[in-house]
Design a protein around this motif. Structure first.
Motif, mmCIF file in Angstrom:
data_model
loop_
_atom_site.group_PDB
_atom_site.id
_atom_site.type_symbol
_atom_site.label_atom_id
_atom_site.label_comp_id
_atom_site.label_asym_id
_atom_site.label_seq_id
_atom_site.Cartn_x
_atom_site.Cartn_y
_atom_site.Cartn_z
ATOM 1 N N ARG A 131 0.863 -1.186 0.000
ATOM 2 C CA ARG A 131 0.000 0.000 0.000
ATOM 3 C C ARG A 131 0.896 1.231 0.000
ATOM 4 N NH1 ARG A 131 -3.178 2.706 4.241
ATOM 5 N NH2 ARG A 131 -5.213 3.368 3.409
ATOM 6 N N VAL A 132 0.837 2.006 -1.090
ATOM 7 C CA VAL A 132 1.753 3.128 -1.285
ATOM 8 C C VAL A 132 0.972 4.431 -1.396
ATOM 9 C CG1 VAL A 132 3.444 4.140 -2.870
ATOM 10 C CG2 VAL A 132 3.440 1.670 -2.447
ATOM 11 N N PHE A 133 1.482 5.481 -0.737
ATOM 12 C CA PHE A 133 0.957 6.839 -0.908
ATOM 13 C C PHE A 133 1.914 7.557 -1.871
ATOM 14 C CE2 PHE A 133 -0.969 5.529 3.019
ATOM 15 C CZ PHE A 133 -2.243 6.098 2.978
ATOM 16 N N PRO A 134 1.517 7.755 -3.114
ATOM 17 C CA PRO A 134 2.462 8.225 -4.139
ATOM 18 C C PRO A 134 2.704 9.725 -4.173
ATOM 19 C CG PRO A 134 0.332 7.831 -5.121
ATOM 20 C CD PRO A 134 0.191 7.452 -3.680
ATOM 21 N N GLU A 135 1.925 10.515 -3.420
ATOM 22 C CA GLU A 135 2.071 11.960 -3.470
ATOM 23 C C GLU A 135 2.603 12.513 -2.150
ATOM 24 O OE1 GLU A 135 -1.623 12.942 -6.550
ATOM 25 O OE2 GLU A 135 -1.731 13.570 -4.459
ATOM 26 N N SER A 136 3.243 13.668 -2.245
ATOM 27 C CA SER A 136 3.692 14.369 -1.044
ATOM 28 C C SER A 136 3.461 15.860 -1.226
ATOM 29 C CB SER A 136 5.174 14.090 -0.777
ATOM 30 O OG SER A 136 5.976 14.555 -1.845
ATOM 31 N N ARG A 137 3.495 16.582 -0.119
ATOM 32 C CA ARG A 137 3.458 18.048 -0.195
ATOM 33 C C ARG A 137 4.900 18.499 -0.420
ATOM 34 N NH1 ARG A 137 -0.112 16.607 3.983
ATOM 35 N NH2 ARG A 137 -2.190 17.588 3.900
ATOM 36 N N GLY A 138 5.237 18.760 -1.654
ATOM 37 C CA GLY A 138 6.616 19.097 -1.989
ATOM 38 C C GLY A 138 6.911 20.571 -1.763
ATOM 39 N N HIS A 139 8.005 20.850 -1.044
ATOM 40 C CA HIS A 139 8.452 22.230 -0.868
ATOM 41 C C HIS A 139 9.140 22.710 -2.151
ATOM 42 C CE1 HIS A 139 7.995 21.148 3.387
ATOM 43 N NE2 HIS A 139 7.987 22.449 3.641
ATOM 44 N N LEU A 140 8.801 23.894 -2.605
ATOM 45 C CA LEU A 140 9.539 24.464 -3.724
ATOM 46 C C LEU A 140 10.966 24.772 -3.261
ATOM 47 C CD1 LEU A 140 6.505 24.856 -4.595
ATOM 48 C CD2 LEU A 140 7.313 26.797 -5.949
ATOM 49 N N ILE A 141 11.096 25.616 -2.236
ATOM 50 C CA ILE A 141 12.385 25.849 -1.595
ATOM 51 C C ILE A 141 12.461 24.878 -0.424
ATOM 52 C CG2 ILE A 141 13.940 27.518 -0.532
ATOM 53 C CD1 ILE A 141 13.188 28.198 -3.420
ATOM 54 N N ALA A 142 13.338 23.904 -0.512
ATOM 55 C CA ALA A 142 13.384 22.800 0.451
ATOM 56 C C ALA A 142 13.447 23.305 1.887
ATOM 57 C CB ALA A 142 14.576 21.904 0.159
ATOM 58 N N TYR A 143 12.744 22.630 2.747
ATOM 59 C CA TYR A 143 12.646 23.042 4.150
ATOM 60 C C TYR A 143 14.015 23.145 4.812
ATOM 61 C CZ TYR A 143 11.316 22.889 9.089
ATOM 62 O OH TYR A 143 11.186 23.157 10.427
ATOM 63 N N ALA A 144 14.877 22.158 4.601
ATOM 64 C CA ALA A 144 16.145 22.088 5.322
ATOM 65 C C ALA A 144 17.152 23.154 4.896
ATOM 66 C CB ALA A 144 16.771 20.703 5.162
ATOM 67 N N ILE A 145 16.866 23.868 3.803
ATOM 68 C CA ILE A 145 17.783 24.940 3.388
ATOM 69 C C ILE A 145 17.136 26.312 3.515
ATOM 70 C CG2 ILE A 145 19.110 23.466 1.824
ATOM 71 C CD1 ILE A 145 17.526 24.617 -0.507
ATOM 72 N N SER A 146 15.948 26.358 4.146
ATOM 73 C CA SER A 146 15.227 27.637 4.223
ATOM 74 C C SER A 146 14.819 27.977 5.651
ATOM 75 C CB SER A 146 13.997 27.608 3.310
ATOM 76 O OG SER A 146 13.134 26.535 3.655
ATOM 77 N N TYR A 261 19.248 9.702 -9.350
ATOM 78 C CA TYR A 261 19.793 10.021 -8.030
ATOM 79 C C TYR A 261 20.863 9.009 -7.657
ATOM 80 C CZ TYR A 261 19.851 11.094 -3.005
ATOM 81 O OH TYR A 261 20.217 11.432 -1.734
ATOM 82 N N ALA A 262 21.975 9.491 -7.124
ATOM 83 C CA ALA A 262 23.118 8.613 -6.824
ATOM 84 C C ALA A 262 23.043 8.016 -5.430
ATOM 85 C CB ALA A 262 24.427 9.396 -6.960
ATOM 86 N N GLY A 263 21.960 8.285 -4.708
ATOM 87 C CA GLY A 263 21.821 7.764 -3.360
ATOM 88 C C GLY A 263 21.381 6.303 -3.343
ATOM 89 N N ASN A 264 20.656 5.931 -2.309
ATOM 90 C CA ASN A 264 20.215 4.547 -2.177
ATOM 91 C C ASN A 264 19.228 4.185 -3.283
ATOM 92 O OD1 ASN A 264 21.689 4.208 0.207
ATOM 93 N ND2 ASN A 264 20.033 5.096 1.426
ATOM 94 N N PRO A 265 19.185 2.909 -3.688
ATOM 95 C CA PRO A 265 18.255 2.476 -4.725
ATOM 96 C C PRO A 265 16.811 2.814 -4.353
ATOM 97 C CG PRO A 265 19.848 0.755 -4.262
ATOM 98 C CD PRO A 265 20.036 1.799 -3.212
ATOM 99 N N TYR A 266 16.035 3.220 -5.347
ATOM 100 C CA TYR A 266 14.654 3.609 -5.088
ATOM 101 C C TYR A 266 13.780 2.370 -4.896
ATOM 102 C CZ TYR A 266 9.942 5.340 -5.785
ATOM 103 O OH TYR A 266 8.610 5.609 -5.623
ATOM 104 N N GLN A 267 12.895 2.461 -3.923
ATOM 105 C CA GLN A 267 11.910 1.402 -3.707
ATOM 106 C C GLN A 267 10.549 2.052 -3.525
ATOM 107 O OE1 GLN A 267 13.259 -0.852 -0.315
ATOM 108 N NE2 GLN A 267 14.702 -2.048 -1.527
ATOM 109 N N ASN A 268 9.545 1.540 -4.220
ATOM 110 C CA ASN A 268 8.190 2.084 -4.081
ATOM 111 C C ASN A 268 7.644 1.809 -2.711
ATOM 112 O OD1 ASN A 268 6.568 3.568 -5.912
ATOM 113 N ND2 ASN A 268 6.946 1.959 -7.439
#
Length: 268
Positions: A131-146, A261-268
């Protein structure tokens, strides 16, 4: 008599010129001045990107302008975020930020997001028996840099203005948010940790009156020009298809996205 009129004319001209100079010097400072140097160019590029169509198996993002930013570093002197006004459909537009090491923070400090951006549904979908939730509330200016900005984007210690800010949240797929955008946000974050100052701009790209963006146009440049990128991030998700007019999605096992993305492999 002629000389008298000539002197009067010259005096009026000097006053007029002096008035122009005074008017220019009394113009709003960079804190309040328009941040987007060429709004027509932004509008034109956004319209071009909106007409592009993602095909299954494509890369997760496209380079724009040969990956070179069009932002002007001369417009900025202090930390600031220019949040673009929501449009007539309540959709996000363009946010531009001048960031420094002082604007870095930790994402685990943010409050719960309750704002529902246009196209927000986030209905669960079964993918590979999960069971996957495919959407998120995406920040335009990322939270951790703002960090340390109030809701108007003014630099203010202790404020968390990007948290649950309607002008900074859009309906974004989890893949686009946590994978592709990370490619560019990580570059900005790394530059900030090196004590560089960065201008970073994100524009949500909608097609017509659709409520979910087809993608995110991201570009950044550091004041020393060593960080410099310009790209279009597709708002897509592996094994999912979306109706961008409404934001609703459904399972499609044939939908593939090249994960760059060069990080960890993506998993749904």
């Amino acid at each position: 008599m002629f000389k008298k009129y000539l002197l009067v004319g010259l005096s009026l001209t000097m006053l007029a010129l002096g008035g122009c100079q005074a008017t220019q010097s009394s113009q709003p400072t960079h804190e309040n001045a328009p941040i987007i140097a060429n709004k027509k160019q932004v509008k034109k590029t956004t319209a071009i990107l909106a007409e592009k169509a993602f095909k299954s198996g494509d890369n997760a993002y496209l380079e724009v302008n040969h990956n070179k930013s069009t932002l002007d570093v001369r417009q900025w002197q202090t930390e600031r975020i220019k949040y673009g006004a929501l449009d007539d459909l309540n959709r996000t537009t363009t946010n531009t930020a001048f960031l420094s090491k002082e604007t870095l923070g930790r994402s685990n400090t943010r409050h719960r997001q309750t704002w529902q951006p246009t196209g927000w549904h986030n209905q669960p979908v079964m993918i590979d028996s999960q069971r996957v939730f495919p959407e998120s509330r995406g920040h335009l200016i990322a939270y951790a840099i703002s960090f340390n900005f109030n809701r108007d984007g003014v630099f203010q210690k202790g404020e968390l203005g990007s948290s649950n800010n309607p002008k900074n949240l859009a309906t974004q797929t989890v893949f686009s948010n946590q994978r592709t955008m990370q490619i560019f946000e990580d570059q900005v974050r790394q530059a900030l940790t090196q004590n560089k100052k960065v201008i970073y701009q994100v524009t949500t790209v909608f097609r017509g009156d659709e409520l979910m963006p087809h993608g995110y146009w991201v570009q950044a440049i550091s004041t020393d020009k060593k960080l410099n990128f310009n790209a279009y991030v597709w708002n897509v998700q592996p094994k999912m298809q979306f109706d961008y007019a409404t934001g609703r999605g459904h399972y499609d096992g044939s939908m593939a996205v090249v994960d760059q993305y060069a990080g960890n492999p993506y998993q749904n």
